[in-house]
Motif scaffolding. Structure first.
Motif, mmCIF file in Angstrom:
data_model
loop_
_atom_site.group_PDB
_atom_site.id
_atom_site.type_symbol
_atom_site.label_atom_id
_atom_site.label_comp_id
_atom_site.label_asym_id
_atom_site.label_seq_id
_atom_site.Cartn_x
_atom_site.Cartn_y
_atom_site.Cartn_z
ATOM 1 N N GLY A 188 0.772 -1.231 0.000
ATOM 2 C CA GLY A 188 0.000 0.000 0.000
ATOM 3 C C GLY A 188 0.801 1.278 0.000
ATOM 4 N N LYS A 189 2.119 1.139 -0.108
ATOM 5 C CA LYS A 189 2.975 2.321 -0.071
ATOM 6 C C LYS A 189 3.787 2.420 -1.359
ATOM 7 N N GLU A 190 4.335 3.610 -1.571
ATOM 8 C CA GLU A 190 5.172 3.817 -2.732
ATOM 9 C C GLU A 190 6.563 3.212 -2.503
ATOM 10 N N ARG A 191 7.209 2.936 -3.609
ATOM 11 C CA ARG A 191 8.575 2.428 -3.530
ATOM 12 C C ARG A 191 9.474 3.537 -2.981
ATOM 13 N N GLU A 192 10.307 3.209 -2.001
ATOM 14 C CA GLU A 192 11.147 4.211 -1.385
ATOM 15 C C GLU A 192 12.620 3.810 -1.439
ATOM 16 N N PHE A 193 13.436 4.832 -1.541
ATOM 17 C CA PHE A 193 14.884 4.651 -1.577
ATOM 18 C C PHE A 193 15.381 4.180 -0.220
ATOM 19 N N VAL A 194 16.324 3.223 -0.254
ATOM 20 C CA VAL A 194 16.949 2.746 0.975
ATOM 21 C C VAL A 194 18.406 3.177 1.017
ATOM 22 N N THR A 195 19.155 2.780 0.007
ATOM 23 C CA THR A 195 20.579 3.072 0.000
ATOM 24 C C THR A 195 21.147 2.847 -1.387
ATOM 25 N N THR A 196 22.306 3.448 -1.650
ATOM 26 C CA THR A 196 22.976 3.225 -2.908
ATOM 27 C C THR A 196 24.482 3.245 -2.692
ATOM 28 N N ILE A 197 25.199 2.630 -3.627
ATOM 29 C CA ILE A 197 26.652 2.589 -3.569
ATOM 30 C C ILE A 197 27.181 2.898 -4.955
ATOM 31 N N THR A 198 28.210 3.739 -4.999
ATOM 32 C CA THR A 198 28.796 4.092 -6.279
ATOM 33 C C THR A 198 29.542 2.900 -6.879
ATOM 34 N N TRP A 199 29.861 2.974 -8.150
ATOM 35 C CA TRP A 199 30.325 1.772 -8.835
ATOM 36 C C TRP A 199 31.698 1.310 -8.383
#
Length: 123
Positions: free
Chosen positions: A41-52
């Motif tokens: 019931g919720k929108e997709r949300e950002f958790v974390t990211t890592i550069t290449w």
């Protein structure tokens, strides 16, 4: 490149899980790799990211920082999300995604998505 997320499951509050994302196809780099989640019931949300090159990691403003760790092994074309001290509010489908954009916060910036893996945290 194609992405395959795995490692989800049912865990009690306070427990840990390690999600994996395997990339195959074209070269893994120079994509930045992110994890998003979507609760019912919720929108997709950002958790974390890592550069290449793995030199920088970014976390969402919500409460995962300090509990979640993202890492990658470019020699194995793998990205990992170590989740510790899980809470019921972490329950969601977790998606890994790849981007060559310099902006990493919104789903629209990511052009390649895995199928998602379900994490359920019981209280």
């Amino acid at each position: 490149v194609q992405l395959q997320a795995s490692g989800g499951g049912l865990v009690q509050a306070g427990g840990s899980l390690r999600l994996s994302c395997a990339a195959n196809g074209r070269p893994f780099s120079p994509y930045a790799m992110g994890w998003f989640r979507q609760a019912p019931g919720k929108e997709r949300e950002f958790v974390t990211t890592i550069t290449w090159l793995g030199g920088s990691t970014y976390f969402a403003a919500h409460s995962v920082q300090g509990r979640f760790t993202i890492s990658r092994d470019n020699t194995k074309n793998m990205v990992y999300l170590q989740m510790n001290n899980l809470r019921p509010e972490d329950t969601a489908v977790y998606y890994c995604a790849a981007t060559t954009s310099s902006s990493w916060i919104t789903p629209i910036e990511y052009s390649i998505w895995g199928q998602g893996t379900l994490v359920t945290v019981s209280s």
